[in-house]
Design a protein around this motif. Structure first.
Motif, PDB file in Angstrom:
ATOM      1  N   VAL A 190      37.456  52.481  12.683  1.00 17.02           N
ATOM      2  CA  VAL A 190      37.199  52.649  14.112  1.00 17.02           C
ATOM      3  C   VAL A 190      37.314  54.141  14.446  1.00 17.02           C
ATOM      4  N   ALA A 191      36.234  54.680  15.026  1.00 21.26           N
ATOM      5  CA  ALA A 191      36.201  56.106  15.374  1.00 21.26           C
ATOM      6  C   ALA A 191      36.213  56.271  16.883  1.00 21.26           C
ATOM      7  N   VAL A 192      37.097  57.132  17.384  1.00 24.16           N
ATOM      8  CA  VAL A 192      37.091  57.514  18.797  1.00 24.16           C
ATOM      9  C   VAL A 192      36.457  58.894  18.880  1.00 24.16           C
ATOM     10  N   ILE A 193      35.386  58.992  19.652  1.00 19.97           N
ATOM     11  CA  ILE A 193      34.717  60.293  19.797  1.00 19.97           C
ATOM     12  C   ILE A 193      34.873  60.764  21.226  1.00 19.97           C
ATOM     13  N   SER A 194      35.555  61.889  21.382  1.00 19.98           N
ATOM     14  CA  SER A 194      35.788  62.420  22.721  1.00 19.98           C
ATOM     15  C   SER A 194      34.740  63.484  23.010  1.00 19.98           C
ATOM     16  N   GLY A 195      34.032  63.321  24.135  1.00 20.16           N
ATOM     17  CA  GLY A 195      32.978  64.265  24.486  1.00 20.16           C
ATOM     18  C   GLY A 195      31.642  63.813  23.914  1.00 20.16           C
ATOM     19  N   VAL A 196      31.174  62.661  24.381  1.00 22.74           N
ATOM     20  CA  VAL A 196      29.869  62.187  23.898  1.00 22.74           C
ATOM     21  C   VAL A 196      28.803  62.669  24.880  1.00 22.74           C
ATOM     22  N   GLY A 197      28.173  63.781  24.519  1.00 21.14           N
ATOM     23  CA  GLY A 197      27.077  64.334  25.313  1.00 21.14           C
ATOM     24  C   GLY A 197      25.769  64.101  24.595  1.00 21.14           C
ATOM     25  N   MET A 222      26.285  54.447  11.394  1.00 21.62           N
ATOM     26  CA  MET A 222      25.433  54.248  10.211  1.00 21.62           C
ATOM     27  C   MET A 222      26.259  54.238   8.925  1.00 21.62           C
ATOM     28  N   GLN A 223      27.453  54.846   8.987  1.00 23.09           N
ATOM     29  CA  GLN A 223      28.359  54.816   7.826  1.00 23.09           C
ATOM     30  C   GLN A 223      29.374  53.686   7.943  1.00 23.09           C
ATOM     31  N   GLY A 224      29.129  52.749   8.862  1.00 29.09           N
ATOM     32  CA  GLY A 224      29.933  51.522   8.885  1.00 29.09           C
ATOM     33  C   GLY A 224      31.047  51.465   9.898  1.00 29.09           C
ATOM     34  N   ALA A 225      31.154  52.483  10.788  1.00 28.65           N
ATOM     35  CA  ALA A 225      32.277  52.496  11.747  1.00 28.65           C
ATOM     36  C   ALA A 225      31.900  51.819  13.065  1.00 28.65           C
ATOM     37  N   ASP A 226      32.893  51.225  13.711  1.00 25.66           N
ATOM     38  CA  ASP A 226      32.779  50.871  15.121  1.00 25.66           C
ATOM     39  C   ASP A 226      33.197  52.114  15.900  1.00 25.66           C
ATOM     40  N   VAL A 227      32.591  52.294  17.078  1.00 19.66           N
ATOM     41  CA  VAL A 227      32.747  53.581  17.745  1.00 19.66           C
ATOM     42  C   VAL A 227      33.196  53.417  19.192  1.00 19.66           C
ATOM     43  N   VAL A 228      34.210  54.199  19.569  1.00 18.09           N
ATOM     44  CA  VAL A 228      34.663  54.261  20.965  1.00 18.09           C
ATOM     45  C   VAL A 228      34.141  55.570  21.542  1.00 18.09           C
ATOM     46  N   LEU A 229      33.393  55.463  22.634  1.00 21.73           N
ATOM     47  CA  LEU A 229      32.709  56.625  23.203  1.00 21.73           C
ATOM     48  C   LEU A 229      33.425  57.071  24.466  1.00 21.73           C
ATOM     49  N   ALA A 230      33.912  58.313  24.480  1.00 20.96           N
ATOM     50  CA  ALA A 230      34.670  58.807  25.636  1.00 20.96           C
ATOM     51  C   ALA A 230      34.063  60.096  26.175  1.00 20.96           C
ATOM     52  N   ALA A 231      33.664  60.075  27.432  1.00 20.28           N
ATOM     53  CA  ALA A 231      33.252  61.271  28.186  1.00 20.28           C
ATOM     54  C   ALA A 231      33.246  60.825  29.642  1.00 20.28           C
ATOM     55  N   ARG A 232      32.839  61.721  30.557  1.00 13.40           N
ATOM     56  CA  ARG A 232      32.978  61.354  31.966  1.00 13.40           C
ATOM     57  C   ARG A 232      31.772  60.599  32.531  1.00 13.40           C
TER      58      ARG A 232
END
Ligand SMILES: NC(=O)c1ccc[n+]([C@@H]2O[C@H](COP(=O)([O-])OP(=O)(O)OC[C@H]3O[C@@H](n4cnc5c(N)ncnc54)[C@H](OP(=O)(O)O)[C@@H]3O)[C@@H](O)[C@H]2O)c1
Length: 263
Positions: A12-19, A32-42
């Motif tokens: 599980v990847a948390v990405i801060s600043g998804v622009g 694409m490399q198999g992770a579930d993704v948490v998307l954080a930005a405003r």
């Protein structure tokens, strides 16, 4: 598409600043490399669009509108992420706004403070808040830095100040969190050839009556490979550092700039 395997399989990847630039590409490449993704930005709309793209790869996505300069907002992000996905293996600190481009001698202190608040304290707040989850998963942090570390060009003073502090912080955190099995690394991109830079070059081309290709060639001439790294190439360096292939690498900064600066 790689829903059944990959370097980040079932992480599980948390990405801060998804622009629109690196943040979006990071989210897609991690998936694409198999992770579930948490998307954080405003900006909720953008997060939801990127979440839909992530889901089309076969992985789960969670869009959580977040201001990383705010304690409560980050606490809510961590709570939502762990409640929904049960674990966090990777934190990528990517958030970015264009810094003051005035010479430092004329930059108002508030602009310097704002830049440090986002780049340094925002990344630290997220790292502190996710440390228990990362310790549990044996996870890692990747902080997105910049080639501004390698030069002292005029007008980049505020940006360099913040990114240099981010690098110092990354190294201290690597030492402090290493005993808990958490790795902390940095990726320092050069110019990133993607939609953000393309838009900027188009603006410059119109202003000076030249072509985007001419600006690209002039910019790329400073690098060994005579080209600019793509958004995907930067994201892949992040994935490498987050993956088991880099299990003995911590406290390091990987420059991805087609050889523009040798460090
Ligand atoms: N672009 C380049 O050529 C280049 C070169 C070297 C290094 N870098 C580094 O690469 C990284 C990504 O740059 P990028 O231009 O591609 O950006 P991006 O991933 O397109 O967008 C970053 C996003 O961060 C979000 N953000 C800003 N303040 C925030 C806050 N307080 N809380 C949460 N999110 C926030 C913004 O979205 P919201 O407004 O929706 O919050 C912004 O769209 C940055 O760390 C930058 O320093 C970029």
């Amino acid at each position: 598409m790689n829903p059944g395997g990959g370097l980040l399989h079932d992480r599980v990847a948390v990405i801060s600043g998804v622009g629109p630039g690196l943040g979006r590409t990071l989210a897609l490449r991690c998936a694409m490399q198999g992770a579930d993704v948490v998307l954080a930005a405003r900006t909720r709309d953008r997060l939801e669009k990127v979440a839909a793209e992530v889901e089309s790869t076969g992985r789960r996505a969670l869009a959580v509108p977040t201001d990383i300069t705010d304690d409560e907002s980050v606490a809510a992000l961590v709570e939502t992420a762990t409640a929904q996905f049960g674990r966090v293996d990777l934190l990528v600190n990517n958030a970015f706004t264009v810094p003051s481009m005035k010479p430092l001698a004329r930059t108002e202190f508030q602009q310097v403070r704002d830049s440090l608040e986002l780049t340094v304290l925002g990344a630290l707040r997220l790292t502190q808040s996710l440390t228990p989850a990362l310790a549990e998963s044996g996870g890692s942090v990747v902080n997105i830095n910049s080639m501004v570390l390698r030069h002292s060009q005029e007008r980049y003073g505020s940006y360099k100040l913040a990114k240099s502090a981010l690098l110092a912080m990354s190294r201290s955190l690597a030492t402090e969190l290493g005993p808990q099995g958490i790795r902390v690394n940095s990726v320092a991109p050069g110019y990133i050839w993607g939609p953000v830079l393309q838009g900027y070059f188009e603006h410059q081309a119109g202003k000076y009556g030249i072509t985007v290709e001419q600006i690209y060639e002039h910019t790329a001439a400073a690098s060994d490979l005579k080209r600019l790294p793509t958004t995907e190439e930067i994201a892949d360096a992040v994935i490498f550092l987050a993956s088991p292939m880099a299990s003995a690498i911590t406290g390091q900064c990987l420059d991805v700039n087609c050889g523009e600066y040798h460090h």
